[in-house]
Design an enzyme around this catalytic site. Structure first.
Site, PDB file in Angstrom:
ATOM      1  N   LYS A   1       0.848  -1.189   0.000  1.00  0.00           N
ATOM      2  CA  LYS A   1       0.000   0.000   0.000  1.00  0.00           C
ATOM      3  C   LYS A   1       0.878   1.232   0.000  1.00  0.00           C
ATOM      4  O   LYS A   1       1.853   1.309   0.746  1.00  0.00           O
ATOM      5  CB  LYS A   1      -0.925   0.024   1.213  1.00  0.00           C
ATOM      6  CG  LYS A   1      -1.858   1.252   1.217  1.00  0.00           C
ATOM      7  CD  LYS A   1      -2.904   1.189   2.315  1.00  0.00           C
ATOM      8  CE  LYS A   1      -2.351   1.591   3.658  1.00  0.00           C
ATOM      9  NZ  LYS A   1      -3.411   1.735   4.679  1.00  0.00           N
TER      10      LYS A   1
ATOM     11  N   ARG B   1     -10.502  -0.738   7.339  1.00  0.00           N
ATOM     12  CA  ARG B   1      -9.702  -1.645   8.173  1.00  0.00           C
ATOM     13  C   ARG B   1      -9.207  -0.953   9.441  1.00  0.00           C
ATOM     14  O   ARG B   1      -8.990  -1.588  10.457  1.00  0.00           O
ATOM     15  CB  ARG B   1      -8.566  -2.273   7.375  1.00  0.00           C
ATOM     16  CG  ARG B   1      -7.468  -1.361   6.850  1.00  0.00           C
ATOM     17  CD  ARG B   1      -6.441  -1.054   7.914  1.00  0.00           C
ATOM     18  NE  ARG B   1      -5.144  -0.698   7.391  1.00  0.00           N
ATOM     19  CZ  ARG B   1      -4.335   0.151   7.966  1.00  0.00           C
ATOM     20  NH1 ARG B   1      -4.707   0.805   9.062  1.00  0.00           N
ATOM     21  NH2 ARG B   1      -3.147   0.384   7.466  1.00  0.00           N
TER      22      ARG B   1
ATOM     23  N   GLN C   1     -12.725   9.124   9.571  1.00  0.00           N
ATOM     24  CA  GLN C   1     -12.324   7.984  10.379  1.00  0.00           C
ATOM     25  C   GLN C   1     -13.262   7.785  11.565  1.00  0.00           C
ATOM     26  O   GLN C   1     -13.533   6.643  11.965  1.00  0.00           O
ATOM     27  CB  GLN C   1     -10.886   8.142  10.878  1.00  0.00           C
ATOM     28  CG  GLN C   1     -10.334   6.926  11.599  1.00  0.00           C
ATOM     29  CD  GLN C   1     -10.575   5.619  10.857  1.00  0.00           C
ATOM     30  OE1 GLN C   1     -11.068   4.656  11.442  1.00  0.00           O
ATOM     31  NE2 GLN C   1     -10.238   5.568   9.578  1.00  0.00           N
TER      32      GLN C   1
ATOM     33  N   ARG D   1     -19.165  18.667  14.445  1.00  0.00           N
ATOM     34  CA  ARG D   1     -19.612  17.677  15.438  1.00  0.00           C
ATOM     35  C   ARG D   1     -21.132  17.598  15.496  1.00  0.00           C
ATOM     36  O   ARG D   1     -21.711  16.526  15.704  1.00  0.00           O
ATOM     37  CB  ARG D   1     -19.010  17.977  16.812  1.00  0.00           C
ATOM     38  CG  ARG D   1     -19.417  19.286  17.456  1.00  0.00           C
ATOM     39  CD  ARG D   1     -18.743  19.470  18.812  1.00  0.00           C
ATOM     40  NE  ARG D   1     -19.179  20.666  19.511  1.00  0.00           N
ATOM     41  CZ  ARG D   1     -18.427  21.754  19.693  1.00  0.00           C
ATOM     42  NH1 ARG D   1     -17.199  21.798  19.214  1.00  0.00           N
ATOM     43  NH2 ARG D   1     -18.903  22.781  20.367  1.00  0.00           N
TER      44      ARG D   1
ATOM     45  N   GLY E   1      -5.455   8.031  16.349  1.00  0.00           N
ATOM     46  CA  GLY E   1      -5.018   9.191  15.582  1.00  0.00           C
ATOM     47  C   GLY E   1      -3.528   9.307  15.374  1.00  0.00           C
ATOM     48  O   GLY E   1      -3.062   9.745  14.320  1.00  0.00           O
TER      49      GLY E   1
ATOM     50  N   ASP F   1      -0.171   8.576  14.198  1.00  0.00           N
ATOM     51  CA  ASP F   1       0.366   7.673  13.179  1.00  0.00           C
ATOM     52  C   ASP F   1       1.649   8.219  12.549  1.00  0.00           C
ATOM     53  O   ASP F   1       2.040   7.817  11.464  1.00  0.00           O
ATOM     54  CB  ASP F   1      -0.675   7.413  12.089  1.00  0.00           C
ATOM     55  CG  ASP F   1      -1.149   8.702  11.418  1.00  0.00           C
ATOM     56  OD1 ASP F   1      -0.676   9.787  11.812  1.00  0.00           O
ATOM     57  OD2 ASP F   1      -1.988   8.622  10.510  1.00  0.00           O
TER      58      ASP F   1
ATOM     59  N   LYS G   1       3.151  12.859  17.136  1.00  0.00           N
ATOM     60  CA  LYS G   1       1.710  12.907  17.362  1.00  0.00           C
ATOM     61  C   LYS G   1       1.374  12.231  18.689  1.00  0.00           C
ATOM     62  O   LYS G   1       1.953  11.208  19.053  1.00  0.00           O
ATOM     63  CB  LYS G   1       0.951  12.225  16.223  1.00  0.00           C
ATOM     64  CG  LYS G   1       0.971  13.003  14.912  1.00  0.00           C
ATOM     65  CD  LYS G   1       0.071  12.349  13.875  1.00  0.00           C
ATOM     66  CE  LYS G   1       0.036  13.158  12.583  1.00  0.00           C
ATOM     67  NZ  LYS G   1      -0.872  12.548  11.586  1.00  0.00           N
TER      68      LYS G   1
ATOM     69  N   SER H   1      -3.001   1.964  18.015  1.00  0.00           N
ATOM     70  CA  SER H   1      -3.066   1.471  16.641  1.00  0.00           C
ATOM     71  C   SER H   1      -2.237   2.338  15.702  1.00  0.00           C
ATOM     72  O   SER H   1      -2.420   3.555  15.649  1.00  0.00           O
ATOM     73  CB  SER H   1      -4.519   1.464  16.163  1.00  0.00           C
ATOM     74  OG  SER H   1      -4.605   1.153  14.788  1.00  0.00           O
TER      75      SER H   1
END
Length: 345
Positions: free
Chosen positions: A86, A130, A158, A185, A242, A244, A248, A314
């Site tokens: 990817k 995913r 997301q 929001r 968030g 990544d 961050k 993640s």
């Protein structure tokens, strides 16, 4: 000439799959091919394969630009003979300045025996689905079984797929959402309430969004912690989605230090996940990490124990993309969806 003859000979022996060329799949076609429930199952399979050491997968590589970055994510799953790469960007200013998504991606699937390009498909939707599914898997294994109240930080694309996935693994009775822009929001809350049938409330602060909830999901590109330790109740599960890239961070370091941390990959999380800042400051060390999610999924490590706070960090694994893209490719071939293109003509 000899090379082309050899390619043609091989394609003839493999039959229709290669004779039809490379399958091109666009976003609208992928959308019709699988459900979020199926994506969650694929991502859980991906975590199992990674934990079972059935995967060849280097950590993602970055190219850093002035306004964003580009990531290369290759993977080979030995048992299923699935392989691909990817190529994905993150450019936070795209929506405002260029009317483009923040994240865009392309996935190429290849035949491991020959390197033949089986498919080239939109990876933007695959990435969104995913990533949401990975939080679904983590919540399945790490949240309290009776979790009903959800707090969402961020209200972009997301956040939508996170809610879609969490709705598959939780009996959500209520959700709260916060992002900096009031209209964003509010619109998210209104649409989500209409889609899912349970109340989704737009709240004015991050604190209000995460207080007294069972599960929290964070989906922002923040480089400054948004969630403080004292806001989080015992027994809460947090999906930190968030962070990544280096620097961050969405969660206060004190919150990480008081929680059970589960990651997807040490190499990636320590470099660019939620834990990357405290790791770079030597405040958090590898011994402070409880487990990788894949090891929890296969039963090698424990998940939730009692009323502790659990955090899933993640970063996104290439194996999630390749396994999901493999399902999409097979489904598309079965249903005759997509465009065949002969790159070797």
């Amino acid at each position: 000439m000899g090379y082309l003859l050899e390619v043609n000979r091989y394609m003839l022996t493999r039959g229709a799959e290669f004779m039809s060329g490379t399958l091109l799949l666009k976003q609208s076609e992928i959308k019709e091919l699988l459900s979020m429930k199926e994506v969650i199952e694929s991502v859980e399979t991906a975590f199992k394969a990674y934990a079972d050491r059935d995967v060849q997968m280097p950590a993602k590589e970055y190219l850093f630009f002035q306004e964003g970055d580009l990531r290369i994510m290759p993977c080979y799953v030995r048992s299923s003979e699935e392989a691909g790469v990817k190529c994905v960007n993150v450019h936070p200013q795209n929506p405002l300045e260029h009317h483009l998504p923040t994240v865009m991606a392309i996935i190429e699937l290849v035949d491991p025996k020959t390197g033949f390009p089986l498919a080239v498909m939109d990876g933007t939707m695959v990435t969104d689905l995913r990533t949401g599914a990975s939080a679904g898997v983590a919540t399945k294994y790490l949240a309290k079984p009776d979790s009903e109240i959800l707090g969402i930080i961020g209200a972009g694309k997301q956040a939508c797929t996170q809610l879609m996935a969490l709705n598959e693994v939780m009996d959500i009775q209520k959700a709260k959402v916060f992002c900096r822009t009031c209209s964003t929001r509010t619109n998210f809350a209104k649409k989500a309430t209409e889609i899912y049938g349970f109340p989704v409330e737009a709240v004015e602060t991050a604190e209000e969004a995460v207080k007294n909830v069972d599960v929290v999901v964070t989906t922002t590109p923040s480089r400054k912690p948004l969630i403080k330790a004292e806001w989080i109740s015992p027994g809460t599960h947090i999906n930190a989605m968030g962070a990544d890239a280096p620097s961050k961070q969405e969660l206060e370091t004190r919150l990480l230090l008081k929680s059970k941390i589960i990651i997807d990959s040490w190499d990636q999380a320590s470099h660019s996940g939620e834990i990357n800042v405290p790791v770079s400051q030597n405040v958090l060390k590898r011994k402070d990490i409880h487990a990788k999610l894949g090891d929890v999924v296969i039963g090698k490590e424990t998940g939730r124990e009692g009323n502790e706070i659990t955090i899933f960090d993640s970063t996104g694994l290439a194996v999630q993309d390749v396994v999901t893209a493999g399902l999409i490719y097979r489904r598309a071939r079965e249903q005759g969806i997509g465009t065949n293109f002969d790159f070797m003509n």
